[in-house]
Scaffold this motif. Structure first.
Motif, mmCIF file in Angstrom:
data_model
loop_
_atom_site.group_PDB
_atom_site.id
_atom_site.type_symbol
_atom_site.label_atom_id
_atom_site.label_comp_id
_atom_site.label_asym_id
_atom_site.label_seq_id
_atom_site.Cartn_x
_atom_site.Cartn_y
_atom_site.Cartn_z
ATOM 1 N N TYR A 36 37.191 30.966 82.470
ATOM 2 C CA TYR A 36 36.266 31.697 81.949
ATOM 3 C C TYR A 36 36.084 31.448 80.456
ATOM 4 C CZ TYR A 36 36.601 34.389 86.292
ATOM 5 O OH TYR A 36 36.574 34.779 87.524
ATOM 6 N N ARG A 37 37.015 30.472 79.929
ATOM 7 C CA ARG A 37 36.795 30.301 78.592
ATOM 8 C C ARG A 37 35.531 29.854 77.888
ATOM 9 N NH1 ARG A 37 39.990 25.661 75.047
ATOM 10 N NH2 ARG A 37 39.613 26.312 72.874
ATOM 11 N N GLY A 38 34.620 28.938 78.502
ATOM 12 C CA GLY A 38 33.402 28.635 78.203
ATOM 13 C C GLY A 38 32.596 29.643 78.245
ATOM 14 N N ALA A 39 32.575 30.775 79.158
ATOM 15 C CA ALA A 39 31.640 31.861 79.313
ATOM 16 C C ALA A 39 31.528 32.546 77.888
ATOM 17 C CB ALA A 39 31.796 32.537 80.641
ATOM 18 N N TYR A 40 32.766 32.883 77.729
ATOM 19 C CA TYR A 40 32.951 33.805 76.319
ATOM 20 C C TYR A 40 32.870 32.971 75.090
ATOM 21 C CZ TYR A 40 35.192 37.222 79.339
ATOM 22 O OH TYR A 40 35.211 38.212 80.292
ATOM 23 N N GLN A 41 33.224 31.530 75.144
ATOM 24 C CA GLN A 41 32.746 30.934 73.812
ATOM 25 C C GLN A 41 31.230 30.793 73.671
ATOM 26 O OE1 GLN A 41 35.161 27.148 74.570
ATOM 27 N NE2 GLN A 41 36.439 27.733 72.954
ATOM 28 N N THR A 42 30.514 30.531 74.949
ATOM 29 C CA THR A 42 29.097 30.495 74.699
ATOM 30 C C THR A 42 28.363 31.999 73.911
ATOM 31 O OG1 THR A 42 29.019 29.251 76.587
ATOM 32 C CG2 THR A 42 26.910 30.325 75.998
ATOM 33 N N LEU A 43 29.122 33.118 73.949
ATOM 34 C CA LEU A 43 28.631 34.057 73.323
ATOM 35 C C LEU A 43 28.498 33.963 71.910
ATOM 36 C CD1 LEU A 43 30.740 37.049 75.066
ATOM 37 C CD2 LEU A 43 28.197 36.417 75.368
ATOM 38 N N SER B 145 28.378 40.767 68.515
ATOM 39 C CA SER B 145 28.187 41.351 67.219
ATOM 40 C C SER B 145 29.852 41.484 66.365
ATOM 41 C CB SER B 145 27.538 42.794 67.212
ATOM 42 O OG SER B 145 27.589 43.608 65.941
ATOM 43 N N LYS B 146 29.798 40.968 65.173
ATOM 44 C CA LYS B 146 31.113 41.065 64.367
ATOM 45 C C LYS B 146 30.751 41.874 63.200
ATOM 46 C CE LYS B 146 31.349 36.606 64.368
ATOM 47 N NZ LYS B 146 31.587 35.084 64.065
ATOM 48 N N ARG B 147 31.747 42.673 63.033
ATOM 49 C CA ARG B 147 31.814 43.428 61.644
ATOM 50 C C ARG B 147 33.198 43.263 60.800
ATOM 51 N NH1 ARG B 147 28.623 46.615 65.024
ATOM 52 N NH2 ARG B 147 26.455 47.170 64.163
ATOM 53 N N TYR B 148 33.041 42.960 59.677
ATOM 54 C CA TYR B 148 34.103 42.655 58.500
ATOM 55 C C TYR B 148 34.045 43.637 57.780
ATOM 56 C CZ TYR B 148 34.720 38.050 60.725
ATOM 57 O OH TYR B 148 35.178 36.938 61.453
ATOM 58 N N GLU B 149 35.496 44.075 57.004
ATOM 59 C CA GLU B 149 35.471 45.113 55.778
ATOM 60 C C GLU B 149 36.207 44.012 54.860
ATOM 61 O OE1 GLU B 149 37.125 48.468 56.429
ATOM 62 O OE2 GLU B 149 35.962 49.213 57.974
ATOM 63 N N ALA C 22 38.679 41.539 59.940
ATOM 64 C CA ALA C 22 37.756 41.373 60.980
ATOM 65 C C ALA C 22 37.773 42.923 61.665
ATOM 66 C CB ALA C 22 37.994 40.485 62.165
ATOM 67 N N ARG C 23 36.904 43.925 61.310
ATOM 68 C CA ARG C 23 37.190 45.117 62.077
ATOM 69 C C ARG C 23 36.527 45.642 63.138
ATOM 70 N NH1 ARG C 23 39.814 49.077 60.788
ATOM 71 N NH2 ARG C 23 39.446 48.990 58.723
ATOM 72 N N SER C 24 35.475 44.647 63.767
ATOM 73 C CA SER C 24 35.056 45.228 65.125
ATOM 74 C C SER C 24 34.490 43.990 65.489
ATOM 75 C CB SER C 24 34.368 46.531 65.161
ATOM 76 O OG SER C 24 33.194 46.304 64.589
ATOM 77 N N ILE C 25 34.297 43.943 67.003
ATOM 78 C CA ILE C 25 33.620 43.012 67.797
ATOM 79 C C ILE C 25 32.980 43.520 68.867
ATOM 80 C CG2 ILE C 25 35.558 41.897 69.107
ATOM 81 C CD1 ILE C 25 34.275 39.474 68.664
ATOM 82 N N GLU C 26 31.961 43.245 69.367
ATOM 83 C CA GLU C 26 30.956 43.775 70.211
ATOM 84 C C GLU C 26 30.119 43.082 71.085
ATOM 85 O OE1 GLU C 26 27.626 47.333 70.839
ATOM 86 O OE2 GLU C 26 29.197 47.593 69.442
ATOM 87 N N PHE C 27 30.306 42.936 72.432
ATOM 88 C CA PHE C 27 29.134 41.902 73.062
ATOM 89 C C PHE C 27 29.347 42.414 74.677
ATOM 90 C CE2 PHE C 27 33.629 40.864 73.446
ATOM 91 C CZ PHE C 27 34.107 40.785 74.687
ATOM 92 N N ALA C 28 28.222 41.755 75.233
ATOM 93 C CA ALA C 28 27.987 42.373 76.690
ATOM 94 C C ALA C 28 28.919 41.270 77.547
ATOM 95 C CB ALA C 28 26.658 42.148 77.191
ATOM 96 N N ASP C 29 29.888 41.677 78.298
ATOM 97 C CA ASP C 29 30.778 40.646 78.871
ATOM 98 C C ASP C 29 29.973 39.848 79.781
ATOM 99 O OD1 ASP C 29 32.884 39.918 81.104
ATOM 100 O OD2 ASP C 29 34.080 40.811 79.823
ATOM 101 N N PRO C 30 30.172 38.596 79.770
ATOM 102 C CA PRO C 30 29.365 37.379 80.457
ATOM 103 C C PRO C 30 29.783 37.426 81.959
ATOM 104 C CG PRO C 30 30.923 36.504 79.106
ATOM 105 C CD PRO C 30 31.148 37.999 78.666
ATOM 106 N N VAL C 31 30.820 38.132 82.184
ATOM 107 C CA VAL C 31 31.293 37.977 83.676
ATOM 108 C C VAL C 31 31.049 39.432 84.468
ATOM 109 C CG1 VAL C 31 33.306 37.893 85.168
ATOM 110 C CG2 VAL C 31 33.152 36.435 83.340
#
Length: 303
Positions: free
Chosen positions: A152-159, A166-170, A271-280
């Motif tokens: 499943y690594r490729g599916a997540y890296q493709t994101l 979406s990545k948010r940093y402080e 790296a405060r947060s990370i958000e995404f639609a799970d590809p699986v």
């Protein structure tokens, strides 16, 4: 590519392609290629079976085969302990989400081998197939994703490749009242050739960051950073280019002589947060760091 050597203490073997050239034997090539290792150590590794070629274990009499490949275990003589621990935020059958501390490298490189996030997690959690989906700088703390199942690594890296995450940093950096926020900074970033740092040059932009103010902290401020691209050191360089370099940055705007070795002064980037639609599964995933930026803020020089 299947390695002929197994993982050892959480560390996968490295490999080297044999270049064009002529040597009386493989040992002569290795002595020239790795002069810092020395003949005696190379012979010891061969005797232990730690050097393997396409045809099997290698010894002092093995011929040099141009275009062949040798496998070996990388070793680091002395490794500085990193006195900070990662925190697991989430784990399921596919993903491991970790809250990385400052100063801990993601993967083995340079002077770091066992004192890296990947090797620590492999050993602590008994996950030999664990691999990172993306990376954070050694100096940066916060949320990072690992994949437990290589399928499943490729599916997540493709994101990340498709910018569907979406990545948010402080960051804590000097307060600059003349800077109109929010601000989108775009530039063309390339290697500077100095201490692995980047710099900006004229040309078509290949990096983009949105910078916004969270709160003012006297002469400093807490900023929200949202990268649209993922260039090396992007946030650090963009902040320095705006005249508000991140507090305790050992590379920007100037490379420090002993960069990043003072554990009492972590880079104030998270790296405060990370958000995404799970590809699986298709479900919306959101993970947030539990860490905070608490570095002491010195007085700024008067202009």
């Amino acid at each position: 590519m299947t390695a002929p050597l197994p993982l050892r203490d959480g560390i996968a073997p490295s490999y080297l392609w044999l270049p064009e050239g002529q040597w009386p034997n493989l040992l002569a090539f290795l002595i020239q290629r790795f002069p810092h290792v020395g003949e005696a150590v190379l012979l010891q590794r061969m005797a232990k079976g730690d050097l393997v070629g396409d045809q099997g274990p290698l010894d002092a009499n093995s011929p040099y085969r141009q275009g062949g490949r040798i496998w070996y275990y990388r070793e680091v003589p002395v490794e500085m302990p990193v006195p900070f621990e990662a925190v697991v935020l989430h784990r399921d059958q596919r993903l491991l989400v970790v809250d990385k501390p400052h100063f801990l490298p993601m993967i083995p490189s340079g002077q770091y081998l066992h004192e890296t996030l990947l090797i620590r997690l492999r050993k602590q959690l008994d996950l030999p197939q664990l691999t990172p989906v993306h990376r954070l700088d050694r100096e940066t703390a916060g949320v990072v994703l690992f994949c437990l199942d290589p399928a499943y690594r490729g599916a997540y890296q493709t994101l990340f490749e498709r910018r569907e995450i979406s990545k948010r940093y402080e960051a804590i950096a000097p307060y600059r009242p003349s800077l109109d926020l929010p601000h989108v900074h775009r530039s063309r970033m390339v290697e500077s050739g100095k201490a692995f740092a980047m710099h900006e040059v004229a040309g078509e932009p290949n990096s983009e960051t949105r910078v916004d103010l969270i709160e003012r902290l006297g002469e400093y401020a807490r900023y929200r950073l949202e990268p649209h691209t993922g260039r090396k050191h992007q946030l650090r360089l963009h902040m320095a280019s705006l005249g508000i370099p991140i507090l305790n940055d050992p590379l920007y705007p100037e490379v420090l002589a002993h960069k990043g070795e003072d554990f009492s002064k972590p880079l104030q980037l998270l790296a405060r947060s990370i958000e995404f639609a799970d590809p699986v599964s298709g479900e919306l995933r959101c993970f947030t760091s539990e860490r905070s930026l608490t570095g002491e803020m010195p007085s700024l020089p008067q202009e």
